[in-house]
Design an enzyme around this catalytic site. Sequence first.
Site, PDB file in Angstrom:
ATOM      1  N   HIS A 199       0.835  -1.214   0.000  1.00  0.00           N
ATOM      2  CA  HIS A 199       0.000   0.000   0.000  1.00  0.00           C
ATOM      3  C   HIS A 199       0.860   1.251   0.000  1.00  0.00           C
ATOM      4  CE1 HIS A 199       1.091  -0.551   4.209  1.00  0.00           C
ATOM      5  NE2 HIS A 199       0.879   0.746   4.363  1.00  0.00           N
ATOM      6  N   HIS A 233       4.659   0.272   0.131  1.00  0.00           N
ATOM      7  CA  HIS A 233       5.439  -0.544   1.058  1.00  0.00           C
ATOM      8  C   HIS A 233       4.609  -1.680   1.644  1.00  0.00           C
ATOM      9  CE1 HIS A 233       3.765   2.910   3.281  1.00  0.00           C
ATOM     10  NE2 HIS A 233       3.579   2.060   4.272  1.00  0.00           N
TER      11      HIS A 233
HETATM   12  O1  AKG Z   1       5.441  -1.252  10.505  1.00  0.00           O
HETATM   13  C1  AKG Z   1       5.985  -1.023   9.442  1.00  0.00           C
HETATM   14  O2  AKG Z   1       7.101  -1.427   9.142  1.00  0.00           O
HETATM   15  C2  AKG Z   1       5.288  -0.173   8.413  1.00  0.00           C
HETATM   16  C3  AKG Z   1       3.844  -0.051   8.695  1.00  0.00           C
HETATM   17  C4  AKG Z   1       3.181   0.853   7.715  1.00  0.00           C
HETATM   18  O3  AKG Z   1       2.593   0.431   6.764  1.00  0.00           O
HETATM   19  C5  AKG Z   1       3.334   2.293   7.905  1.00  0.00           C
HETATM   20  O4  AKG Z   1       3.898   2.743   8.894  1.00  0.00           O
HETATM   21  O5  AKG Z   1       2.866   3.032   7.048  1.00  0.00           O
HETATM   22 FE   FE2 Z   2       1.944   2.079   5.549  1.00  0.00          FE
END
Ligand code: AKG
Ligand code: FE2
Length: 279
Positions: free
Chosen positions: A99, A255
Amino acid sequence: MSKKLTINPLGPHIGALVEGIPSIASLSDKQFEQLHQALLEHQVLFLREQPITPLQQRNLALRFGDLHIHPIYPSTPESKEILVLDSHNKKPLNNDHWHTDVTFIETPPMGAILAAKHVPPFGGDTAWSSGIRAYETLSEPLRGLLSGLKAEHDFTKAFPEYQYHDSAEDHQHWLAGKAKNPPVIHPVIRTHPMTGKKALFVNAGFTTRIVDISQTESDAILHFLFEHAIKPEFQVRWRWQTNDIAIWDNRVTQHYANADYAPQRRIMHRATILGDRPH
Ligand SMILES: O=C(O)CCC(=O)C(=O)O
Ligand SMILES: [Fe+2]
């Protein structure tokens, strides 16, 4: 004169390690400008050994722009703009899908700063993929076709109602989030407002359909684009240590947070910086 940062790319298309600064919380204007330029070039930056308080994180994020307050995630007592991603109750968070953050609003974030507060000894890596590289590797005719298309992004796709039924309070919170965030339309290909680079801007997290074409056409095109956007060649993957910081350009990346560490706990703090309307 302040010391120059060292920027070491982590791959040909995305990601760089930033070194040579004692504290990211006290960057000079020159150093901040260098960091900002590196972010535009590498799309995701990583720093090791940067303990940062919620207020310091908030102040760093404010140097980039105004901050977003999330409709669902809880925040720190020190700052409502710092959201807490805590895999408590032996349950990893459900960010294990590709996303781009908060594309369900008219002006999705330009970026985010994620600080690792507590991480398991291994597991819980996060991967980012470059929408610029994804765009560049499409054929010319397909780039032309996609450049004229727009897509719908919907809060309820990544935050479905059934996941917010644990308590009446959770559900109320979700209903308020949905009411405040009706679906929005963004271009499928966006142009970076600062670099002029084009990037693929659909993500499996929030993009529901391409508008003004049939559902069958939309399903087929999105299926292809979601796959294409996350080719390993376009990615960088980060193995976290406590006190690492990642900063990403959310206009041109997506990500995925690996959820492979249960029953261990993992705590991250995120500041989310508002951007402009994609064009
Ligand atoms: O916890 C993470 O590594 C990323 C989580 C996430 O999608 C965000 O912080 O936008
Ligand atoms: Fe995120």
